[in-house]
Every structure is written in C-alpha cells, then in structure tokens.
Design an enzyme around this catalytic site. Structure first.
Site, PDB file in Angstrom:
ATOM      1  N   ASP A 290       0.861  -1.185   0.000  1.00 40.99           N
ATOM      2  CA  ASP A 290       0.000   0.000   0.000  1.00 40.99           C
ATOM      3  C   ASP A 290       0.897   1.234   0.000  1.00 40.99           C
ATOM      4  OD1 ASP A 290      -1.912   2.011   0.383  1.00 40.99           O
ATOM      5  OD2 ASP A 290      -3.128   0.770   1.693  1.00 40.99           O
ATOM      6  N   ARG A 292      -0.166   4.387  -0.307  1.00 36.46           N
ATOM      7  CA  ARG A 292      -0.881   5.614   0.038  1.00 36.46           C
ATOM      8  C   ARG A 292      -0.282   6.291   1.265  1.00 36.46           C
ATOM      9  NH1 ARG A 292      -6.880   3.134   0.023  1.00 36.46           N
ATOM     10  NH2 ARG A 292      -5.680   1.436   0.974  1.00 36.46           N
TER      11      ARG A 292
END
Length: 371
Positions: A290, A292
């Site tokens: 991930d 983000r």
C-alpha cells in the site's frame, strides 16, 4: 523544492535529471521511457555504464533478499538492452539474477523516491559521471538542457508537501444520495494531484465527532462500475451513510490503485489475470502492499477545522494514520460494497494479506456458497 517539482515533470516526460550528492552525482533515467536510443544517450552523456536501481519488493522476485528499501544492480554489457532491462524492471516472468547487488547510495534511493512521486514504475537507471564528462554535464545544466536537483531534497519530496495544500475552488453539488453537498477542491503544491472534500449536510448541524470517509480514487470502479472491486459501491454507500448520520465529510483522495497510479494499476490488473493476487501484483511491479500516504487527509481536515471524527472504514491503517496526525478517531463504522465472484479474490487478499476488517462479510459469502 521548486527544482524537485520540475524534476518530477521531466521524469514523467522521459527526460533524465541529475541528482547532486556529497557522495556522488548521478544521472537518473526512468525505465518507463527507455529505448535503445535513450540508453545509448545516457551512457554517452555520463561516460559510464549505468546500474539498475530496484526496490526490495522487485529484487525479492529476482531472487535477491535485502533489508534496505533499494539496491543497485550492476549491469554487465549483455544486460544493456532495452528488452532485458524492461523485463528486469517489471516483467511478469523474471528469472533469478546471478550477479551480486550493491547497496544503493542516497542519490540512488532518492531516484526511486522520485519515481514513486511521479507515479512511474519504481525502477531507474542511474549512471555515475566519468571525470571527462563533468564539464559537458555542467554546460548542459547552465544551458537549461539538463536539470540538477539536490538528492537530499528529492528524498524528501513526499514530506515536503505537508502543510502546503492549497484550497482552490468550491461549489454546491447535489448528489443522488445526499442533496445538500458541497465540493471543495484542494491542490498539492507540485500541481500533480488534486483532492476533493465533499461536505454533506449542514456543518452547523454535524455531530461533534464528524462522520468521515476517506475514499481513494478508483476510476474503473467509481466511474465505470468495474466488477473487479467494490469501490464504486463503497463510495455511494458512504455518501448515503454520512447523510443518514446527519452529515459529515467524504475526502476523495487522488490515490488511484492504493497510491501507484492508474497506469500501474492497469499493469497490476494484467498480472492478476496471470494468477497473482492484488498484493503480489503490486510487489511484482516494485511497490509495497500500500503506497498511500494520509498526511494530505490530515491537512484537509485541518483546513476544514475538524479534529474529532467517526471513521467509516475497514482499514486499520487509516485509523492509525489519522491518529498519528493528531485527529481523534472516536469510533469506527464498517463500510461494505457487494461481494461477488468477480471481486472475491481482491477482497479476500485485502483481508488476509493487508489486514482489512472483512472477515464477517467473507465468511457470510462462503457460508452461502458464494451467492
């Protein structure tokens, strides 16, 4: 950081940039824009053969385990071919490599950080400068044909945007699930990403702990109703739920594909069609599970004067990120879309590999025999 912002756009255009560092200056060329002519020009300009900088995720696929985030793969002459370099950087069927890898310098690591910020594959050619090439390089910089950036600044390109988000424009936009909604657009300082805060209902009537959904953009799911994910349904369900709770905020974040960008998301989809799950596909491309970063959400909430929230999420990472950013998360509300045979593998991987709180809906689906 103005030079770093220019460097990001040069790299996206396929142009090399020079990273200056006290250890060693390097020329950086993104793999995505590589062809034989570009490769020859890089070697001729630097006067030295380049190395290939890869992330630990990609190196693991190539049979090399490292503890650091990046490493440098020396390139022997037979590897200095576009097809071979592309296969090493993001091919699906990559064989193990025999030669030893070298520790990445700070400039090498900064090069891969720039690739991520530019939404490019995290792989780059970096070439040290031969003594006889330095005068030519400095001339190119003076003439404006080559951009030079401090490696230390490039390494901080994500953190440098913190606190500099600009509130640009806003308008009232009635939605099917929430008639009273106001869109506020925020732009990051490098201009590459724009995020939207959707204020639902009358802020004066909101609960003290404001209902909040952080939704990462998903073009395929949100706009085209892709069956590979449940993003579009989650988006619309979140708007309806927030409206039912008396109003609140939905942050629509420009973080397509868990932060890897649309181009790389489509590459990952192609790898999933070859049998990989969503986490493995991203890591085959060199990304983490991930990519983000939620500091932008913290900045948006600060701009809106919001400090206490009820968070609509199944992702514990979001709770931790907001808490670390000084936002008080008073409680969590689960948020689901439909689980179908098309998105089952995706959601199962999010639960089993990434820790998303989806056990209840997955177990119910399995109990009903996938109906």
């Amino acid at each position: 950081m103005h030079q770093v912002e220019r460097a990001i756009f040069d790299l996206r255009r396929g142009l090399p940039v020079l990273l200056r560092d006290s250890e060693q200056d390097i020329l950086v060329q993104p793999i995505e824009s590589l062809d034989d002519g570009v490769l020859e020009h890089l070697i001729a300009t630097a006067g030295e053969a380049p190395g290939l900088i890869l992330s630990r995720h990609r190196l693991a696929l190539l049979g090399k385990s490292i503890e650091s985030e990046t490493a440098r793969l020396p390139l022997v002459p037979e590897m200095l071919k576009t097809e071979r370099l592309n296969e090493l950087a993001f091919g699906v069927d990559s064989s193990a490599i025999a030669q030893d890898i070298l520790p990445a310098s700070r400039a090498d690591h900064a090069a891969l950080t720039l690739m991520r910020r530019a939404l490019l594959i995290p792989a780059a050619l970096t070439a040290r400068l031969a003594k006889e090439s330095r005068e030519t390089i400095e001339t190119l910089i003076v003439q404006g044909e080559l951009l030079a950036v401090e490696a230390a600044d490039a390494e901080r390109c994500f953190e440098a945007a913190n606190g500099l988000l600009k509130r640009v424009s806003e308008a009232q936009i009635p939605l099917a699930e929430a008639l009273e909604s106001r869109f506020i657009l925020f732009r990051e300082p490098d201009g590459l990403r724009e995020h939207v805060a959707i204020l639902i209902g009358d802020p004066a009537a909101w609960q003290e702990a404001v209902p909040l959904r952080m939704h990462s953009a998903c073009l395929t799911g949100d706009l085209f109703a892709s069956l590979r994910c449940d993003c579009g349904e989650q988006l619309r369900n979140a708007v309806a739920d927030i409206d039912d709770m008396g109003g609140g905020v939905l942050l629509y974040l420009a973080q397509e594909g868990r932060g890897i960008g649309l181009a790389n998301k489509l590459r990952a989809y192609a790898m999933q069609d070859e049998g990989l799950d969503t986490v493995d596909a991203d890591q085959h491309l060199g990304f983490g599970e991930d990519e983000r970063r939620y500091s932008v959400a913290v900045d948006m909430l600060a701009a809106l004067g919001i400090q206490r929230i009820q968070l609509l999420t199944n992702n514990p990472v979001k709770i931790a990120a907001l808490t670390e950013g000084g936002i008080e998360v008073t409680e969590r509300q689960a948020l689901y879309g439909r689980l179908t045979k098309q998105n089952y593998r995706y959601l199962n991987a999010k639960s089993k590999r990434a820790g998303h709180m989806l056990d209840a809906v997955l177990e119910n689906y399995d109990r009903l025999g996938g109906k």
